[in-house]
Enzyme design. Structure first.
Site, PDB file in Angstrom:
ATOM      1  CB  VAL A   1      -0.984   0.021   1.176  1.00  0.00           C
ATOM      2  CG1 VAL A   1      -1.984  -1.116   1.066  1.00  0.00           C
ATOM      3  CG2 VAL A   1      -0.258  -0.015   2.522  1.00  0.00           C
TER       4      VAL A   1
ATOM      5  CB  SER B   1      -4.539   2.444  17.097  1.00  0.00           C
ATOM      6  OG  SER B   1      -4.009   1.953  18.319  1.00  0.00           O
TER       7      SER B   1
ATOM      8  CG  ASN C   1      -6.409  -4.313   9.083  1.00  0.00           C
ATOM      9  OD1 ASN C   1      -6.623  -4.016  10.258  1.00  0.00           O
ATOM     10  ND2 ASN C   1      -5.649  -5.355   8.759  1.00  0.00           N
TER      11      ASN C   1
ATOM     12  CE1 TYR D   1       0.182   1.157  14.623  1.00  0.00           C
ATOM     13  CE2 TYR D   1      -0.659   1.916  16.736  1.00  0.00           C
ATOM     14  CZ  TYR D   1      -0.770   1.107  15.628  1.00  0.00           C
ATOM     15  OH  TYR D   1      -1.836   0.249  15.509  1.00  0.00           O
TER      16      TYR D   1
END
Length: 239
Positions: free
Chosen positions: A54, A132, A80, A145
């Protein structure tokens, strides 16, 4: 059969939440295009496997063009795919930062930039971006992240406005899982997992199937009046 007759793309489908989503979508009647940079280690009737990075914009464009040519509709996109490259900020390398940005954030953009307008033109569709709990609350050692998962919120709300602005019933939402028992957590010490579990109202960590069911809800017509929303699936996380 809440997805009967629908075509759904799921990235990061080789394992964990992505695999559970792909399997559940097939069970609910969808034709699933399961994508991952790794080989898909399972087969199902109603699922086609695709090797896709991706982070590679050209590869994503070619995948989109192929999909749009082969399938009459693209009804659901589940973004995802994601990685972690954890380090304290003072010790985080450029590569650790850039790799996470490329997959977790640009990887989402690389598909939505094509599939969002496609759905707008066809007049309907559901995009679910996986964020998340770390994007909501932050986490020590995961600045890269957390940044990508927080950015998902702004992008989701923007795309919800963009693709519906001319009257198309295109819905864009995000799901923020709490700590979930996937392969990523298998390397985490048991005492730390216990700590995470105690921070939830339910006193336990999530199973991937529980996250997949929340994603199914947003993908289905059961959520036909929900867009621009983030669904936290974290057992009542308290930080």
């Amino acid at each position: 059969m809440r997805l009967e007759g629908k075509v759904a793309i799921v990235t990061g489908a080789a394992a964990g939440i992505g695999r559970c989503v792909a399997e559940l979508f097939v069970a609910e009647g969808a034709q699933v295009l399961a994508c991952d940079v790794a080989e898909i280690p399972y087969q199902m009737y109603g699922m086609a496997a695709y090797k896709l990075d991706v982070a590679n914009a050209e590869a994503c464009q070619k995948f989109y063009e192929y999909t749009a040519e082969i399938y009459p509709t693209i009804d659901v996109l589940v973004n995802n795919a994601g990685i972690t490259r954890d380090a304290m900020t003072a010790k985080m390398t450029d590569a650790q930062w850039d790799d996470v940005m490329a997959i977790n954030l640009k990887g989402v953009f690389n598909l939505v930039r094509h599939i969002g307008p496609f759905m707008e033109k066809q007049g309907t569709g559901s995009i679910i971006n996986i964020s998340s709990v770390v994007g909501e609350y932050g986490n020590i050692g995961q600045a890269n992240y957390a940044a990508t998962k927080s950015a998902i919120y702004g992008a989701t709300k923007t795309w919800a406005k963009e693709f519906a602005r001319k009257g198309a019933a295109v819905r864009v939402n995000s799901v923020s899982p709490g700590y979930t028992m996937t392969d990523i957590l298998k390397t985490v010490p048991e005492d730390l997992l216990d700590k995470f579990a105690k921070q939830t109202m339910l006193g336990r960590l999530a199973q991937p199937e529980e996250i997949a069911r929340a994603i199914l809800f947003l993908a289905s017509d059961d959520a036909s009046y929900i867009t621009g929303h983030n669904l936290s699936v974290n057992g009542g996380m308290r930080l």
